[in-house]
Design an enzyme around this catalytic site. Structure first.
Site, PDB file in Angstrom:
ATOM      1  N   ASN A  69       0.881  -1.172   0.000  1.00  0.00           N
ATOM      2  CA  ASN A  69       0.000   0.000   0.000  1.00  0.00           C
ATOM      3  C   ASN A  69       0.915   1.218   0.000  1.00  0.00           C
ATOM      4  O   ASN A  69       1.485   1.565   1.030  1.00  0.00           O
ATOM      5  CB  ASN A  69      -0.897  -0.028   1.254  1.00  0.00           C
ATOM      6  CG  ASN A  69      -1.688   1.263   1.427  1.00  0.00           C
ATOM      7  OD1 ASN A  69      -1.790   2.072   0.506  1.00  0.00           O
ATOM      8  ND2 ASN A  69      -2.241   1.455   2.615  1.00  0.00           N
ATOM      9  N   TRP A  70       1.059   1.823  -1.185  1.00  0.00           N
ATOM     10  CA  TRP A  70       2.001   2.947  -1.295  1.00  0.00           C
ATOM     11  C   TRP A  70       1.482   4.232  -0.653  1.00  0.00           C
ATOM     12  O   TRP A  70       2.207   5.198  -0.515  1.00  0.00           O
ATOM     13  CB  TRP A  70       2.323   3.213  -2.774  1.00  0.00           C
ATOM     14  CG  TRP A  70       3.294   2.233  -3.363  1.00  0.00           C
ATOM     15  CD1 TRP A  70       3.987   1.268  -2.689  1.00  0.00           C
ATOM     16  CD2 TRP A  70       3.686   2.128  -4.738  1.00  0.00           C
ATOM     17  NE1 TRP A  70       4.785   0.574  -3.567  1.00  0.00           N
ATOM     18  CE2 TRP A  70       4.629   1.084  -4.824  1.00  0.00           C
ATOM     19  CE3 TRP A  70       3.337   2.832  -5.905  1.00  0.00           C
ATOM     20  CZ2 TRP A  70       5.228   0.722  -6.032  1.00  0.00           C
ATOM     21  CZ3 TRP A  70       3.922   2.463  -7.102  1.00  0.00           C
ATOM     22  CH2 TRP A  70       4.852   1.413  -7.165  1.00  0.00           C
ATOM     23  N   LYS A  71       0.197   4.262  -0.339  1.00  0.00           N
ATOM     24  CA  LYS A  71      -0.427   5.480   0.217  1.00  0.00           C
ATOM     25  C   LYS A  71      -0.147   6.650  -0.733  1.00  0.00           C
ATOM     26  O   LYS A  71      -0.128   6.445  -1.944  1.00  0.00           O
ATOM     27  CB  LYS A  71       0.084   5.737   1.641  1.00  0.00           C
ATOM     28  CG  LYS A  71      -0.095   4.488   2.512  1.00  0.00           C
ATOM     29  CD  LYS A  71       0.099   4.725   3.989  1.00  0.00           C
ATOM     30  CE  LYS A  71      -0.123   3.422   4.735  1.00  0.00           C
ATOM     31  NZ  LYS A  71      -0.079   3.572   6.180  1.00  0.00           N
ATOM     32  N   GLU A 118      -5.732  -4.522  10.517  1.00  0.00           N
ATOM     33  CA  GLU A 118      -4.662  -3.551  10.760  1.00  0.00           C
ATOM     34  C   GLU A 118      -4.942  -2.799  12.060  1.00  0.00           C
ATOM     35  O   GLU A 118      -5.707  -1.826  12.062  1.00  0.00           O
ATOM     36  CB  GLU A 118      -4.587  -2.541   9.607  1.00  0.00           C
ATOM     37  CG  GLU A 118      -4.328  -3.169   8.266  1.00  0.00           C
ATOM     38  CD  GLU A 118      -3.686  -2.172   7.299  1.00  0.00           C
ATOM     39  OE1 GLU A 118      -2.619  -2.504   6.766  1.00  0.00           O
ATOM     40  OE2 GLU A 118      -4.216  -1.069   7.102  1.00  0.00           O
ATOM     41  N   GLU A 147      -6.865   5.112   7.575  1.00  0.00           N
ATOM     42  CA  GLU A 147      -6.599   6.531   7.290  1.00  0.00           C
ATOM     43  C   GLU A 147      -7.789   7.181   6.600  1.00  0.00           C
ATOM     44  O   GLU A 147      -8.070   8.362   6.795  1.00  0.00           O
ATOM     45  CB  GLU A 147      -5.314   6.657   6.443  1.00  0.00           C
ATOM     46  CG  GLU A 147      -4.080   6.411   7.303  1.00  0.00           C
ATOM     47  CD  GLU A 147      -2.893   5.817   6.565  1.00  0.00           C
ATOM     48  OE1 GLU A 147      -2.859   5.850   5.327  1.00  0.00           O
ATOM     49  OE2 GLU A 147      -1.993   5.293   7.260  1.00  0.00           O
ATOM     50  N   HIS A 207      -9.601   1.754   4.467  1.00  0.00           N
ATOM     51  CA  HIS A 207      -8.339   1.850   5.217  1.00  0.00           C
ATOM     52  C   HIS A 207      -8.552   2.790   6.405  1.00  0.00           C
ATOM     53  O   HIS A 207      -9.294   3.775   6.304  1.00  0.00           O
ATOM     54  CB  HIS A 207      -7.226   2.376   4.309  1.00  0.00           C
ATOM     55  CG  HIS A 207      -5.878   2.294   4.959  1.00  0.00           C
ATOM     56  ND1 HIS A 207      -5.431   3.243   5.840  1.00  0.00           N
ATOM     57  CD2 HIS A 207      -4.911   1.348   4.891  1.00  0.00           C
ATOM     58  CE1 HIS A 207      -4.236   2.879   6.294  1.00  0.00           C
ATOM     59  NE2 HIS A 207      -3.896   1.747   5.730  1.00  0.00           N
ATOM     60  N   GLY A 222       2.705  -1.124   4.272  1.00  0.00           N
ATOM     61  CA  GLY A 222       2.796   0.292   3.933  1.00  0.00           C
ATOM     62  C   GLY A 222       4.234   0.710   3.709  1.00  0.00           C
ATOM     63  O   GLY A 222       4.812   0.518   2.630  1.00  0.00           O
ATOM     64  N   GLY A 223       4.865   1.252   4.743  1.00  0.00           N
ATOM     65  CA  GLY A 223       6.216   1.806   4.648  1.00  0.00           C
ATOM     66  C   GLY A 223       7.222   0.897   3.944  1.00  0.00           C
ATOM     67  O   GLY A 223       7.981   1.355   3.071  1.00  0.00           O
ATOM     68  N   SER A 244       3.210  -2.114  10.311  1.00  0.00           N
ATOM     69  CA  SER A 244       4.658  -2.254  10.513  1.00  0.00           C
ATOM     70  C   SER A 244       5.197  -3.642  10.153  1.00  0.00           C
ATOM     71  O   SER A 244       6.090  -4.156  10.823  1.00  0.00           O
ATOM     72  CB  SER A 244       5.044  -1.874  11.945  1.00  0.00           C
ATOM     73  OG  SER A 244       4.691  -0.516  12.197  1.00  0.00           O
ATOM     74  N   GLY A 259       2.428   2.364  10.761  1.00  0.00           N
ATOM     75  CA  GLY A 259       3.428   3.408  10.598  1.00  0.00           C
ATOM     76  C   GLY A 259       4.144   3.782  11.880  1.00  0.00           C
ATOM     77  O   GLY A 259       4.858   4.780  11.934  1.00  0.00           O
TER      78      GLY A 259
END
Ligand code: PGA
Length: 249
Positions: free
Chosen positions: A9-11, A166, A96, A94, A233-234, A212, A172
């Site tokens: 997930n590149w956001k 999640e 966010e 998601h 993600g990251g 994470s 993150g």
């Protein structure tokens, strides 16, 4: 046996040229994996990513969509639009989006239905906040989110819905749920599905862990009984990290 799925997930990261070189770099490194590899990219990268990922085993997803087919919704993108350019997956709900953009259990449910109408496969996110966890409400929150997300879907659609558990406090932050805790939470999601739709449906649903995930913890997480892979993600922003997560075995 359920397949393993590793979804990035590149956001709101990566320009088209970065997306293309990422996919060109990743493709040869993951070409022999038995695991399904998905990259969920920003709208502006979708077309470039789809072209670059042609003839590879990397699948492309979006990170959100609107539930309407079309109309006066300035700035939104519909499932029909995603389907028309060849997108296969879409992340829905998601945390966010729930936190910053007013996404609710109701809009999540509408979006999942719209995704299926457009032959897109939804990756639906659920997860508790730190406060809810500390109050001992984690399980209640995630099973309710799951129940509301899946309401009104057919058994066949549920089997084709991926769920990503999640915990919000792990996204993150560098804090990962222990493999045991994450597996427990995912077992409770599967149980909720079994209670409402039967064991045969529950046994087929792919449920990912997100929060994470990194090369160092991927194997421990993904070799538990119920975690079927990760939403990353990251660590999906660097080819060398993401490749290690895909090839975790
Ligand atoms: P993270 O994000 O891997 O950076 O924690 C996961 C996600 O939000 O999907």
């Amino acid at each position: 046996m359920r397949r393993k799925v590793i979804a990035g997930n590149w956001k709101m990261n990566m320009l088209p040229n970065e997306a293309m070189s990422f996919i060109e770099g990743l493709a040869p490194m993951v070409k022999n994996t038995p695991n399904e590899v998905i990259l969920c990219v920003p709208y502006t990268d979708l077309f470039y990513s789809l072209l670059t990922a042609q003839n590879t085993n990397i699948k492309i997803g979006a990170q959100n969509m609107h539930y309407a087919e079309k109309g006066a919704y300035t700035g939104e993108v519909s499932g029909q639009m995603l389907k028309a350019i060849g997108v296969e997956y879409v992340i829905i709900g998601h945390s966010e989006r729930r936190q910053y953009f007013g996404e609710t259990d109701e809009s999540v449910n509408k979006k999942i239905k719209a995704a299926f109408q457009n032959e897109l496969k939804p990756i639906v996110c659920v997860g508790e906040t730190l406060e809810q966890r500390e109050q001992g409400k984690a399980q209640e929150v995630i099973t309710l989110q799951t129940k509301l997300a899946l309401e009104g879907l057919s058994n066949e659609q549920i089997k084709n819905t991926m769920i990503a558990y999640e915990p919000i406090w792990a996204i993150g932050t560098g804090k990962t749920a222990t493999a045991e805790d994450a597996n427990q939470a995912i077992m409770s999601i599967r149980q909720e599905i079994a209670n409402s739709y039967g064991n045969d449906v529950a046994e087929e649903v792919i449920i990912l862990y997100g929060g994470s995930v990194k090369p160092e913890n991927a194997k421990e997480l993904f070799t538990t009984s119920d975690i079927d892979g990760g939403l990353v993600g990251g660590a999906s922003l660097k080819v060398e990290d993401f490749e290690k997560i895909v090839n975790f075995e």
